[in-house]
Design a protein around this motif. Sequence first.
Motif, PDB file in Angstrom:
ATOM      1  N   PRO A 113      88.427  66.443  60.060  1.00 42.98           N
ATOM      2  CA  PRO A 113      87.374  65.433  59.946  1.00 42.98           C
ATOM      3  C   PRO A 113      86.141  65.831  60.754  1.00 42.98           C
ATOM      4  CG  PRO A 113      89.128  64.678  61.408  1.00 42.98           C
ATOM      5  CD  PRO A 113      89.564  65.996  60.871  1.00 42.98           C
ATOM      6  N   ASN A 114      86.292  66.859  61.590  1.00 42.82           N
ATOM      7  CA  ASN A 114      85.143  67.264  62.391  1.00 42.82           C
ATOM      8  C   ASN A 114      84.247  68.256  61.670  1.00 42.82           C
ATOM      9  OD1 ASN A 114      85.505  65.832  64.847  1.00 42.82           O
ATOM     10  ND2 ASN A 114      87.357  67.055  65.147  1.00 42.82           N
ATOM     11  N   GLY A 115      84.804  68.909  60.689  1.00 43.00           N
ATOM     12  CA  GLY A 115      84.036  69.966  60.029  1.00 43.00           C
ATOM     13  C   GLY A 115      82.862  69.409  59.266  1.00 43.00           C
ATOM     14  N   SER A 116      81.836  70.187  59.133  1.00 48.21           N
ATOM     15  CA  SER A 116      80.736  69.787  58.270  1.00 48.21           C
ATOM     16  C   SER A 116      80.916  70.581  56.992  1.00 48.21           C
ATOM     17  CB  SER A 116      79.412  70.132  58.940  1.00 48.21           C
ATOM     18  OG  SER A 116      78.409  70.175  57.976  1.00 48.21           O
ATOM     19  N   PRO A 117      81.452  69.965  55.990  1.00 50.22           N
ATOM     20  CA  PRO A 117      81.882  70.745  54.838  1.00 50.22           C
ATOM     21  C   PRO A 117      80.733  71.147  53.916  1.00 50.22           C
ATOM     22  CG  PRO A 117      82.425  68.423  54.555  1.00 50.22           C
ATOM     23  CD  PRO A 117      81.634  68.536  55.793  1.00 50.22           C
ATOM     24  N   TRP A 118      79.542  70.750  54.248  1.00 54.40           N
ATOM     25  CA  TRP A 118      78.451  70.913  53.301  1.00 54.40           C
ATOM     26  C   TRP A 118      78.224  72.368  52.903  1.00 54.40           C
ATOM     27  CZ3 TRP A 118      76.556  67.717  50.108  1.00 54.40           C
ATOM     28  CH2 TRP A 118      75.368  67.978  49.483  1.00 54.40           C
ATOM     29  N   PRO A 176      79.928  63.779  57.917  1.00 57.58           N
ATOM     30  CA  PRO A 176      79.532  65.154  57.596  1.00 57.58           C
ATOM     31  C   PRO A 176      78.273  65.630  58.323  1.00 57.58           C
ATOM     32  CG  PRO A 176      79.187  63.698  55.707  1.00 57.58           C
ATOM     33  CD  PRO A 176      79.856  62.895  56.744  1.00 57.58           C
ATOM     34  N   PHE A 177      77.328  64.738  58.545  1.00 55.74           N
ATOM     35  CA  PHE A 177      76.051  65.198  59.116  1.00 55.74           C
ATOM     36  C   PHE A 177      75.839  64.765  60.554  1.00 55.74           C
ATOM     37  CE2 PHE A 177      75.326  64.620  54.511  1.00 55.74           C
ATOM     38  CZ  PHE A 177      75.180  65.954  54.193  1.00 55.74           C
ATOM     39  N   GLY A 178      76.862  64.140  61.144  1.00 53.08           N
ATOM     40  CA  GLY A 178      76.711  63.614  62.495  1.00 53.08           C
ATOM     41  C   GLY A 178      76.121  64.626  63.471  1.00 53.08           C
ATOM     42  N   LYS A 179      76.670  65.812  63.442  1.00 60.39           N
ATOM     43  CA  LYS A 179      76.243  66.835  64.398  1.00 60.39           C
ATOM     44  C   LYS A 179      74.764  67.123  64.281  1.00 60.39           C
ATOM     45  CE  LYS A 179      80.205  69.329  65.984  1.00 60.39           C
ATOM     46  NZ  LYS A 179      81.252  70.169  65.436  1.00 60.39           N
ATOM     47  N   ILE A 180      74.273  67.069  63.072  1.00 67.30           N
ATOM     48  CA  ILE A 180      72.850  67.368  62.872  1.00 67.30           C
ATOM     49  C   ILE A 180      71.997  66.158  63.246  1.00 67.30           C
ATOM     50  CG2 ILE A 180      71.141  68.146  61.175  1.00 67.30           C
ATOM     51  CD1 ILE A 180      73.634  69.030  59.461  1.00 67.30           C
ATOM     52  N   LEU A 181      72.470  64.969  62.908  1.00 69.82           N
ATOM     53  CA  LEU A 181      71.611  63.792  63.013  1.00 69.82           C
ATOM     54  C   LEU A 181      71.654  63.112  64.373  1.00 69.82           C
ATOM     55  CD1 LEU A 181      72.189  62.202  59.506  1.00 69.82           C
ATOM     56  CD2 LEU A 181      70.217  63.506  60.291  1.00 69.82           C
ATOM     57  N   VAL A 182      72.832  63.156  65.019  1.00 63.31           N
ATOM     58  CA  VAL A 182      72.960  62.392  66.260  1.00 63.31           C
ATOM     59  C   VAL A 182      71.913  62.777  67.320  1.00 63.31           C
ATOM     60  CG1 VAL A 182      74.448  62.011  68.250  1.00 63.31           C
ATOM     61  CG2 VAL A 182      75.305  61.567  65.960  1.00 63.31           C
ATOM     62  N   PRO A 183      71.602  64.064  67.468  1.00 62.71           N
ATOM     63  CA  PRO A 183      70.580  64.387  68.477  1.00 62.71           C
ATOM     64  C   PRO A 183      69.273  63.610  68.298  1.00 62.71           C
ATOM     65  CG  PRO A 183      71.638  66.383  67.727  1.00 62.71           C
ATOM     66  CD  PRO A 183      72.212  65.273  66.918  1.00 62.71           C
ATOM     67  N   TYR A 184      68.960  63.234  67.051  1.00 64.77           N
ATOM     68  CA  TYR A 184      67.728  62.476  66.829  1.00 64.77           C
ATOM     69  C   TYR A 184      67.795  61.088  67.455  1.00 64.77           C
ATOM     70  CZ  TYR A 184      66.341  66.102  63.591  1.00 64.77           C
ATOM     71  OH  TYR A 184      65.982  67.305  63.051  1.00 64.77           O
ATOM     72  N   LEU A 185      69.017  60.648  67.763  1.00 60.98           N
ATOM     73  CA  LEU A 185      69.157  59.312  68.355  1.00 60.98           C
ATOM     74  C   LEU A 185      68.555  59.263  69.763  1.00 60.98           C
ATOM     75  CD1 LEU A 185      72.687  58.205  67.170  1.00 60.98           C
ATOM     76  CD2 LEU A 185      70.475  57.673  66.205  1.00 60.98           C
ATOM     77  N   ASP A 186      68.226  60.421  70.286  1.00 64.48           N
ATOM     78  CA  ASP A 186      67.548  60.454  71.586  1.00 64.48           C
ATOM     79  C   ASP A 186      66.289  59.608  71.590  1.00 64.48           C
ATOM     80  OD1 ASP A 186      69.378  61.912  72.855  1.00 64.48           O
ATOM     81  OD2 ASP A 186      68.360  63.847  72.635  1.00 64.48           O
ATOM     82  N   VAL A 187      65.796  59.326  70.424  1.00 67.13           N
ATOM     83  CA  VAL A 187      64.610  58.483  70.324  1.00 67.13           C
ATOM     84  C   VAL A 187      64.823  57.141  71.022  1.00 67.13           C
ATOM     85  CG1 VAL A 187      65.166  57.361  68.126  1.00 67.13           C
ATOM     86  CG2 VAL A 187      62.786  57.758  68.742  1.00 67.13           C
ATOM     87  N   PHE A 188      66.057  56.634  70.936  1.00 63.23           N
ATOM     88  CA  PHE A 188      66.354  55.366  71.631  1.00 63.23           C
ATOM     89  C   PHE A 188      66.239  55.555  73.141  1.00 63.23           C
ATOM     90  CE2 PHE A 188      68.896  54.710  67.718  1.00 63.23           C
ATOM     91  CZ  PHE A 188      68.151  53.649  67.245  1.00 63.23           C
ATOM     92  N   GLN A 189      66.718  56.721  73.572  1.00 64.29           N
ATOM     93  CA  GLN A 189      66.663  56.994  75.003  1.00 64.29           C
ATOM     94  C   GLN A 189      65.220  57.014  75.484  1.00 64.29           C
ATOM     95  OE1 GLN A 189      68.769  60.544  75.969  1.00 64.29           O
ATOM     96  NE2 GLN A 189      68.437  60.328  78.172  1.00 64.29           N
ATOM     97  N   LEU A 190      64.395  57.696  74.700  1.00 62.23           N
ATOM     98  CA  LEU A 190      62.989  57.808  75.073  1.00 62.23           C
ATOM     99  C   LEU A 190      62.329  56.432  75.073  1.00 62.23           C
ATOM    100  CD1 LEU A 190      62.120  61.013  73.052  1.00 62.23           C
ATOM    101  CD2 LEU A 190      62.535  60.809  75.516  1.00 62.23           C
TER     102      LEU A 190
END
Lengths: 743, 743
Positions: free
Chosen positions: A602-607, A401-415
């Motif tokens: 399954p892609n929708g963010s139903p929140w 449900p929250f992937g779209k919002i949270l995944v961008p924060y994973l850029d921290v690994f990139q940095l």
Amino acid sequence: MAGLRTLYGNDAKTQPGLKSNFDVDYVIHYKIPVPEAERAEAEAAFVQLVKGLANVGFATEVRNGGKDSLLVFTKIASDRLLHDQVYRYRVQDWLYGVRVAAPNQDLAQYFQDEPVSEAERLRLTYLLITKPKNEGGAGITPKMGQWKNVASIFPLHDHAFNSHWIKQWSTKYYLDDGDINQIRDRFGERVAFYFAFLQSYFAFLLFPAAFGAAAWLVLGQFSWFYAIVNCLWSVVFFEHWKMKEVDLAVQWGVRGVSKIQHPRPQFQFEREAQDPVTGEIIKVYPHFKRFRTQLLQVPFALACVGVLGGLIVSCFSIEIFITEIYTGPFKQYLTFLPTVLLTIFMPTLSALLTQLAERLTTLENYETHDDHQASFVQKIFVLNFITSYTPIFLTAFIYVPFGKILVPYLDVFQLTAQKFTTQEKPLPTKSWEMNPDRLTKQVIYFTVTAQIVNFATEVIVPYVKRKVFKTVEDVKSEMSEKNADIVKKDVEEEADFLARVRNEAELDEYDVTVDYREMVIQFGYLALFSVVWPLTACSFLVNNWVEARSDAVKIAISSQRPIPWRADSIGPWLNALGFLSWLGSVTSAAIVFLFHRSEHGPNGSPWDISGWALLLSILFAEHVYLAVQFLVRHVIHKMDSPGLQKERAQRFRMRKQLLETTFGAQQGHDAQDETNGPGLSGGEKITRETLEEEARQLSIKGSGSPEQLFWQRQRGPSETIQIGRNLFSEIAANQTKHKTAKE
Amino acid sequence: MAGLRTLYGNDAKTQPGLKSNFDVDYVIHYKIPVPEAERAEAEAAFVQLVKGLANVGFATEVRNGGKDSLLVFTKIASDRLLHDQVYRYRVQDWLYGVRVAAPNQDLAQYFQDEPVSEAERLRLTYLLITKPKNEGGAGITPKMGQWKNVASIFPLHDHAFNSHWIKQWSTKYYLDDGDINQIRDRFGERVAFYFAFLQSYFAFLLFPAAFGAAAWLVLGQFSWFYAIVNCLWSVVFFEHWKMKEVDLAVQWGVRGVSKIQHPRPQFQFEREAQDPVTGEIIKVYPHFKRFRTQLLQVPFALACVGVLGGLIVSCFSIEIFITEIYTGPFKQYLTFLPTVLLTIFMPTLSALLTQLAERLTTLENYETHDDHQASFVQKIFVLNFITSYTPIFLTAFIYVPFGKILVPYLDVFQLTAQKFTTQEKPLPTKSWEMNPDRLTKQVIYFTVTAQIVNFATEVIVPYVKRKVFKTVEDVKSEMSEKNADIVKKDVEEEADFLARVRNEAELDEYDVTVDYREMVIQFGYLALFSVVWPLTACSFLVNNWVEARSDAVKIAISSQRPIPWRADSIGPWLNALGFLSWLGSVTSAAIVFLFHRSEHGPNGSPWDISGWALLLSILFAEHVYLAVQFLVRHVIHKMDSPGLQKERAQRFRMRKQLLETTFGAQQGHDAQDETNGPGLSGGEKITRETLEEEARQLSIKGSGSPEQLFWQRQRGPSETIQIGRNLFSEIAANQTKHKTAKE
């Protein structure tokens, strides 16, 4: 199963000492420490040990145990002592309501009617060895205080039985009650309850396996219909087991044994006080202090969540980053990074936290074994709950449900990664897209792969390890020439037997908790997540068939023979099962709501769209669950079972017998409902006689009190009837008069 | 309370027959029917009645009962019979585990140690009159079959006690355990449990009353803090009562009496069968058939909801229309229309449905009184739940959030009204605005006004009615000259007494269910809605003080003396309390969420905005509730109580005694935990002797089996110690050798 057979077969061939146990009840494995001072102390304690055993009535033999240790063999010296013990404990059972009828006073007859089972003999013998001296035992508690050199006290395996047992089970499709009863007679009710639970669970799995397979073909994943049926099933299973448990306890004559508590020798009391009720001296540890220690469970749980959850979340994030975002170099190797991290840290952290849990439980300082065990199991359950279910929870309720919002924060690994590389340009990545199959793959991993891995680590690895270690040690021992010396000194007829006992002394103790944990966690996958992959139950069905056999092998070959403790239920695991079953209703509803394709992709963010609908469906599912549970409980409560019938029959027999002895044989037949009043003639006689007697006395004394006069007006029932009839006619006349007057 | 005193005082003055009961145990009120054929039948049955009573051992006297009826006075003829009964039932109690210790066989001593209370005597006497002939009773069941003319069987009030009781209570602020015990000795445990519950509830109300008053002043309405505290309080109260109940049952020696079931004489069996366990003939009614009848509860519940809910919704709508929309003529009269409608229809419909519930329960054909009662109480609770709480539910969860949407539909009344009037122009109305105080007003109405009205209908109305009816009937009877005839025929000493008994025969039976219902429904208002008006508990506190006294008056004056049945709990009402307490957590959360002014005005329609937040808060509140309940239950479970201590002491005494008789007095002192093993010397003797004997036999026979040889190597513990020591030094030598070799 040919493999298992040869496994045992090999052992039997390599160990010719399997034939007889030389009537040994228990073997005490006594370690001899190396430092001289300690050794002297150990010797003194050894003398005390043998004296103590002899004092309570044990015959003893000592032999060299190899590897700087002694083996003290014990058996109860006389049948009279054994029977005395058995009789005492059976009387105790009766006093505590475990047995319905009091033991017969005619001992010879009694032991013919109710013979002593092997488990009973071993249990009472163990109690005789370990219980404190002031209670008539030898007070030998392994690894504690004076007895710190006592490594273990264990009974010897009955290898003839074991070999037969394993062979029989490995050729059988389905275990029946007879098989479980066999276990009970040999290993006691505590172990038997585990196998009974396993058998019951296995039988119940047949339905979800068949239904799951059908659902998988027809309904597909995330079917609300499957979810409902699955929840219903788990309710029925749980409630059925609760009944079955009671039933078994009654059949085995152990219902209520949990009331007879075994005191923990490790219990530290603060002061002694007089029991206000019984006047006995009891050991007191303030509840308040224990409660204060129990409060530590809260930081402990938080620590578990923090440490294990943190590890899982990190690995999870790294995994997503590497597999779904990262496209740079070494991707094929980096993919394994999270798995490697988990494999290294997870067992270490788990073991550490388990130790912490044990320490914490010891600190809580319970008075009885059962309380201690219950508290420990509770902590273990929390630990395992986190390690087992968090990854799936993360995927189902955070990633999707929250992937779209949270995944961008994973850029921290990139940095972070960029800091370590010298490259100027950013690491190559692709834009993230949710992997819709992730959840399914994960569930399949946990319900199939993990079960197989588990089986391997549980049975095959220890076996191999033992073989390897043994070879290494044999070589080492032979090099040091110590072992050869020992073996040479063994008397020929005993040599094989002693070799085998030395081997059994080195084995681990069997801990049924580990096996329960595995099954309960497995049940959790089924209740919580099987809606994701309806074939789950099929996998478990196969797994549990093997599990029952491999557990049997574990007991028979890889462990010391367990001390046959009694139990009247699966204990604290029952609550864990109930909790998982309830939670299943909530997660199933939420998963179906979030993933059911006809309504929400399954892609929708139903929140934002339908948070209230999600909550409503959870709320609804949970309450339907509770209502169904209430209903099922009610229905099952009404059902009769062999155990309850047996109990009823016993109670009836006892009541009848007691009433007969109290009131004479004739009136005993209607003992169950109401007891008899006086007979017809007896009653009348009493009435007449007493009345006439009273009347006579009155006529002597003159007139009596108003009460006496009142009861004198009609002498006996015939006068009452006569006067009543007169009143009838009077009133009738009145009525007619009244009627005619009206007309 | 002067009023109550004079109430009793008046009765005492008008009835001089209050002094003595003439040793009467029970009075059987026998109606004489008017039609001749029936009268003849009734006469035959009367003869049977007196004979039956005499046969079981009752002394009987018959008198004219007035109004075409007889009064049959009975008392148990001999003390021996009474003692025999008491002893039998006490033995039965012991066999069922209600009594810990078996009754002493020495009867004279026994009845001195444990005298027979009045309640016990009356209960057993009643059982002797009513239980079937094959169980030793007279089999007289009022209003059924052969005994259809038996209007009632009732004990006589002890007016000396009653008058003292009422006087004492009306001058006391707080009832203590002694007062409850007094009730128990006179009216049995079933009635005593009601008063104990009332007392406990009253004591617990002090807290919410004080806290509610403070909250009302400081926090105002709809405070979440008040809601939390209130929920916590209700959990604690409920769990405390559950413990208290057990405690009282133990103190009163009735714990587990619900296991001893009284068969319902009305039970219709389908066939007789042999009990597979006991071999007795039992009456069978198939579970399946009963279940089919029980399914009728669903349409019954729906009918209740439909009929009562429909009535309430209609009146509610009409009320809103008239008070808040309508502005036309006759408004001042029309305002009363809904109240009039409710006052007319509600009691009628309630009575109708209650009758239906009774019929339905009879159809379900339970085997025992308790099952029957439990099923009836369940239905009554559903009925009362609807009538009591629907209006408030409507206001809180329909009127306020959806008013704007729904009120326009009320125009239907306008249209209907217009059809009946000849006016052309539409009836004058105003545009609707929500009345924000409606909910508060309603809660105040139900928690204050309704309680007062209830009190009036319960106590004052029946009293007045009785007085009026009596006067009318006196006049009527005197006119028909019948009464005068009867009174004339009464013997002078008895005349007053008989007048009083005739009066008591006309009174209603006391039904404790009605009083429980009232209290449980009251508790519901507190748990569910007191967050609307925190002063609720204050009102209930005052009400319940009066309630306890007015119930006492009801029992003492307005009812026949109740038959002193036993009970070990408040029975099915406990579940109702638990349900209301749980529901309270949900409704309180919802009401606070909807009405708490800081976030949402009461005018807003929160549905679209924050449905998920509402659901989340409900979900959260409910689970916090369940968690707290779990915790409180756990803590209370750990607590000791006088009753449990008493039970523990009794069990300890019994065990000690039994063990002493089994094993001799010396070893009895450590009876509680573990029984003794053999003594120090005894054990050694056995070991040596048996070993020596075995050795001797072996030397005769030549060499023994390998087992025998094994245990022969070390003869006695001293040899074992010696050889063990040798092994110690050997191993030590080896260790040193090894160490030096390494160095």
